[in-house]
Design a protein around this motif. Structure first.
Motif, PDB file in Angstrom:
ATOM      1  N   ASP A  82       0.803  -1.233   0.000  1.00 38.23           N
ATOM      2  CA  ASP A  82       0.000   0.000   0.000  1.00 38.23           C
ATOM      3  C   ASP A  82       0.834   1.281   0.000  1.00 38.23           C
ATOM      4  O   ASP A  82       0.290   2.362   0.147  1.00 38.23           O
ATOM      5  N   GLU A  83       2.145   1.161  -0.166  1.00 36.46           N
ATOM      6  CA  GLU A  83       2.972   2.330   0.137  1.00 36.46           C
ATOM      7  C   GLU A  83       3.094   3.364  -0.976  1.00 36.46           C
ATOM      8  O   GLU A  83       3.297   4.529  -0.708  1.00 36.46           O
ATOM      9  N   LEU A  84       3.018   2.961  -2.250  1.00 36.42           N
ATOM     10  CA  LEU A  84       3.120   3.990  -3.301  1.00 36.42           C
ATOM     11  C   LEU A  84       2.496   3.536  -4.618  1.00 36.42           C
ATOM     12  O   LEU A  84       3.082   3.698  -5.674  1.00 36.42           O
ATOM     13  N   PRO A  85       1.263   3.004  -4.600  1.00 33.18           N
ATOM     14  CA  PRO A  85       0.699   2.479  -5.847  1.00 33.18           C
ATOM     15  C   PRO A  85       0.556   3.490  -6.969  1.00 33.18           C
ATOM     16  O   PRO A  85       0.815   3.183  -8.116  1.00 33.18           O
ATOM     17  N   HIS A  86       0.141   4.726  -6.658  1.00 31.15           N
ATOM     18  CA  HIS A  86      -0.120   5.693  -7.733  1.00 31.15           C
ATOM     19  C   HIS A  86       1.130   6.472  -8.130  1.00 31.15           C
ATOM     20  O   HIS A  86       1.153   7.093  -9.184  1.00 31.15           O
ATOM     21  N   SER A  87       2.161   6.432  -7.299  1.00 36.17           N
ATOM     22  CA  SER A  87       3.342   7.254  -7.553  1.00 36.17           C
ATOM     23  C   SER A  87       4.344   6.560  -8.460  1.00 36.17           C
ATOM     24  O   SER A  87       5.345   7.150  -8.823  1.00 36.17           O
ATOM     25  N   ILE A  88       4.095   5.302  -8.803  1.00 32.89           N
ATOM     26  CA  ILE A  88       5.075   4.537  -9.568  1.00 32.89           C
ATOM     27  C   ILE A  88       4.621   4.348 -11.009  1.00 32.89           C
ATOM     28  O   ILE A  88       3.453   4.071 -11.275  1.00 32.89           O
ATOM     29  N   THR A  89       5.543   4.555 -11.935  1.00 31.88           N
ATOM     30  CA  THR A  89       5.336   4.121 -13.316  1.00 31.88           C
ATOM     31  C   THR A  89       6.657   3.551 -13.806  1.00 31.88           C
ATOM     32  O   THR A  89       7.689   3.703 -13.149  1.00 31.88           O
ATOM     33  N   VAL A  90       6.618   2.857 -14.930  1.00 31.23           N
ATOM     34  CA  VAL A  90       7.820   2.184 -15.432  1.00 31.23           C
ATOM     35  C   VAL A  90       8.041   2.569 -16.883  1.00 31.23           C
ATOM     36  O   VAL A  90       7.099   2.586 -17.683  1.00 31.23           O
ATOM     37  N   ALA A  91       9.277   2.908 -17.225  1.00 28.89           N
ATOM     38  CA  ALA A  91       9.645   3.233 -18.603  1.00 28.89           C
ATOM     39  C   ALA A  91      10.724   2.261 -19.071  1.00 28.89           C
ATOM     40  O   ALA A  91      11.687   2.003 -18.334  1.00 28.89           O
ATOM     41  N   ILE A  92      10.552   1.691 -20.258  1.00 29.34           N
ATOM     42  CA  ILE A  92      11.583   0.837 -20.845  1.00 29.34           C
ATOM     43  C   ILE A  92      12.557   1.736 -21.596  1.00 29.34           C
ATOM     44  O   ILE A  92      12.178   2.414 -22.556  1.00 29.34           O
ATOM     45  N   GLU A  93      13.809   1.756 -21.140  1.00 33.62           N
ATOM     46  CA  GLU A  93      14.821   2.615 -21.769  1.00 33.62           C
ATOM     47  C   GLU A  93      15.389   1.952 -23.025  1.00 33.62           C
ATOM     48  O   GLU A  93      15.646   2.614 -24.031  1.00 33.62           O
ATOM     49  N   GLU A  94      15.581   0.626 -22.947  1.00 34.59           N
ATOM     50  CA  GLU A  94      16.157  -0.103 -24.076  1.00 34.59           C
ATOM     51  C   GLU A  94      15.777  -1.568 -23.945  1.00 34.59           C
ATOM     52  O   GLU A  94      15.717  -2.107 -22.836  1.00 34.59           O
ATOM     53  N   MET A  95      15.506  -2.221 -25.073  1.00 34.30           N
ATOM     54  CA  MET A  95      15.130  -3.629 -25.023  1.00 34.30           C
ATOM     55  C   MET A  95      15.472  -4.273 -26.361  1.00 34.30           C
ATOM     56  O   MET A  95      15.104  -3.747 -27.411  1.00 34.30           O
ATOM     57  N   GLY A  96      16.188  -5.379 -26.320  1.00 33.06           N
ATOM     58  CA  GLY A  96      16.536  -6.056 -27.568  1.00 33.06           C
ATOM     59  C   GLY A  96      17.367  -7.298 -27.305  1.00 33.06           C
ATOM     60  O   GLY A  96      17.945  -7.477 -26.217  1.00 33.06           O
ATOM     61  N   LEU A  97      17.418  -8.195 -28.295  1.00 35.80           N
ATOM     62  CA  LEU A  97      18.210  -9.412 -28.164  1.00 35.80           C
ATOM     63  C   LEU A  97      19.692  -9.062 -28.178  1.00 35.80           C
ATOM     64  O   LEU A  97      20.135  -8.227 -28.981  1.00 35.80           O
ATOM     65  N   ARG A  98      20.447  -9.692 -27.287  1.00 42.31           N
ATOM     66  CA  ARG A  98      21.885  -9.414 -27.208  1.00 42.31           C
ATOM     67  C   ARG A  98      22.582  -9.949 -28.458  1.00 42.31           C
ATOM     68  O   ARG A  98      22.344 -11.085 -28.885  1.00 42.31           O
ATOM     69  N   GLU A  99      23.421  -9.116 -29.026  1.00 40.83           N
ATOM     70  CA  GLU A  99      24.133  -9.516 -30.252  1.00 40.83           C
ATOM     71  C   GLU A  99      25.220 -10.530 -29.939  1.00 40.83           C
ATOM     72  O   GLU A  99      25.780 -10.562 -28.837  1.00 40.83           O
ATOM     73  N   GLY A 100      25.524 -11.380 -30.939  1.00 37.14           N
ATOM     74  CA  GLY A 100      26.622 -12.335 -30.802  1.00 37.14           C
ATOM     75  C   GLY A 100      26.261 -13.623 -30.088  1.00 37.14           C
ATOM     76  O   GLY A 100      27.123 -14.474 -29.864  1.00 37.14           O
ATOM     77  N   ARG A 101      24.983 -13.778 -29.703  1.00 37.26           N
ATOM     78  CA  ARG A 101      24.556 -15.017 -29.031  1.00 37.26           C
ATOM     79  C   ARG A 101      24.175 -16.057 -30.091  1.00 37.26           C
ATOM     80  O   ARG A 101      23.617 -15.707 -31.141  1.00 37.26           O
ATOM     81  N   PRO A 102      24.432 -17.376 -29.823  1.00 42.00           N
ATOM     82  CA  PRO A 102      23.967 -18.393 -30.756  1.00 42.00           C
ATOM     83  C   PRO A 102      22.438 -18.401 -30.839  1.00 42.00           C
ATOM     84  O   PRO A 102      21.759 -18.051 -29.862  1.00 42.00           O
ATOM     85  N   ALA A 103      21.889 -18.797 -31.995  1.00 39.10           N
ATOM     86  CA  ALA A 103      20.443 -18.746 -32.230  1.00 39.10           C
ATOM     87  C   ALA A 103      19.673 -19.582 -31.218  1.00 39.10           C
ATOM     88  O   ALA A 103      18.543 -19.245 -30.857  1.00 39.10           O
ATOM     89  N   ASP A 104      20.280 -20.686 -30.741  1.00 39.17           N
ATOM     90  CA  ASP A 104      19.566 -21.555 -29.796  1.00 39.17           C
ATOM     91  C   ASP A 104      19.763 -21.124 -28.340  1.00 39.17           C
ATOM     92  O   ASP A 104      19.244 -21.757 -27.429  1.00 39.17           O
TER      93      ASP A 104
END
Length: 316
Positions: A222-244
């Motif tokens: 109950d401490e801060l339900p309305h005061s919080i929001t979330v922003a995604i700054e960056e999101m993506g598959l890491r490069e150089g990883r094997p496909a599997d």
């Protein structure tokens, strides 16, 4: 026969259209949306105004495509954010073909319920209204009979007409098929509105941000339900990883209004922050089916709920 979005023929009598659920906090709206869609697209919480976006969930059937819009709850706004959320609700109501009014069977119908239904009745074009007696698993037959009579009585009190009254339970799946059939029956004939197989038109970043916010709400209570929001700054598959062996990198900011709220999220020796990160990562991996590296930061944006510039930047 008309064609659909993917070039296939649409069956004769195919229906498509929009529905939304309304109800006071904890009436089961988001849980019901998720249950009908068959996967989690809307976060659920007992906190008022948990839902902040109109999120679309798509129910694909051989005979119809039902698009469910999970909206914020209509409430008395205390901030500019609250006013904007109410605008989203009213805009959605005016566009859908049918509205399911969620009236929990384990609670008496109260002023909040009558206010909501009364507001629906004032619309220039009132959509088809379905009364949904949610949480039917929590009551016995006598209580349910009383509840259904009280729902019926709203017709005379508020000058509305229920097209159907359907008791359901999202927990036991009781009568969900009946509710889906009922909503579909109220849609106009028409081809699918979205490609088959899609369950939502929401960007993955929005769904991920919402899952993180849900984890925060569950952890801080109950401490801060309305005061919080979330922003995604960056999101993506890491490069150089094997496909599997893919790995999804997610960099996200939990945004609060005051410095003191940072401490609430971090908790004693960082325990809460670790707990939020672990819960969020599990949920994101379940949603996207990919291992996730999650980097969570906390930012302070003073009075962001009241600041038009902050609200615009955050997508409200």
């Amino acid at each position: 026969m008309p064609g659909s979005l993917d070039g296939t023929e649409t069956p004769e009598g195919f229906k498509s259209g929009f529905a939304c659920f309304v109800g006071r906090p904890n009436a089961g709206k988001s849980t019901l949306t998720n249950a009908l869609v068959g996967t989690k697209i809307a976060i659920a919480s007992a906190k008022p105004q948990t839902t902040r976006h109109a999120i679309r969930g798509i129910v694909n059937r051989p005979d119809a495509q039902l698009v469910l819009i999970d909206t914020p709850g209509l409430h008395r706004p205390r901030t500019l954010l609250g006013e904007r959320l109410n605008d989203v609700v009213r805009a959605t109501w005016s566009e859908v073909d049918t509205v399911g009014v969620c009236l929990p069977a384990d609670q008496k119908i109260g002023p909040g319920d009558t206010y909501l239904v009364g507001e629906l009745a004032k619309l220039p074009r009132v959509p088809a209204l379905v009364a949904v007696a949610t949480k039917s698993d929590l009551v016995g037959p006598t209580r349910m009979a009383q509840h259904l009579m009280a729902i019926q009585a709203l017709e005379e009190t508020l000058g509305i007409t229920w097209t159907h009254i359907v008791p359901v339970s999202s927990v036991t799946d009781d009568q969900l098929d009946v509710l889906a059939d009922t909503l579909v029956s109220l849609l106009p004939d028409g081809p699918p509105l979205y490609p088959g197989g899609e369950v939502t038109d929401e960007p993955e970043e929005t769904l991920v941000a919402e899952l993180i916010r849900e984890s925060v709400l569950e952890t801080v209570r109950d401490e801060l339900p309305h005061s919080i929001t979330v922003a995604i700054e960056e999101m993506g598959l890491r490069e150089g990883r094997p496909a599997d062996k893919p790995l999804l990198d997610v960099y996200a900011s939990m945004i609060v209004e005051r410095d003191s709220q940072k401490g609430i999220i971090i908790g004693h020796r960082g325990e809460r922050l670790r707990d939020i990160g672990e819960k969020s990562r599990r949920q994101i991996e379940a949603l996207l089916g990919t291992p996730v590296y999650l980097d969570l930061r906390i930012k302070v944006l003073k009075e962001w709920q009241r600041n038009p510039k902050h609200l615009n930047r955050l997508g409200f």
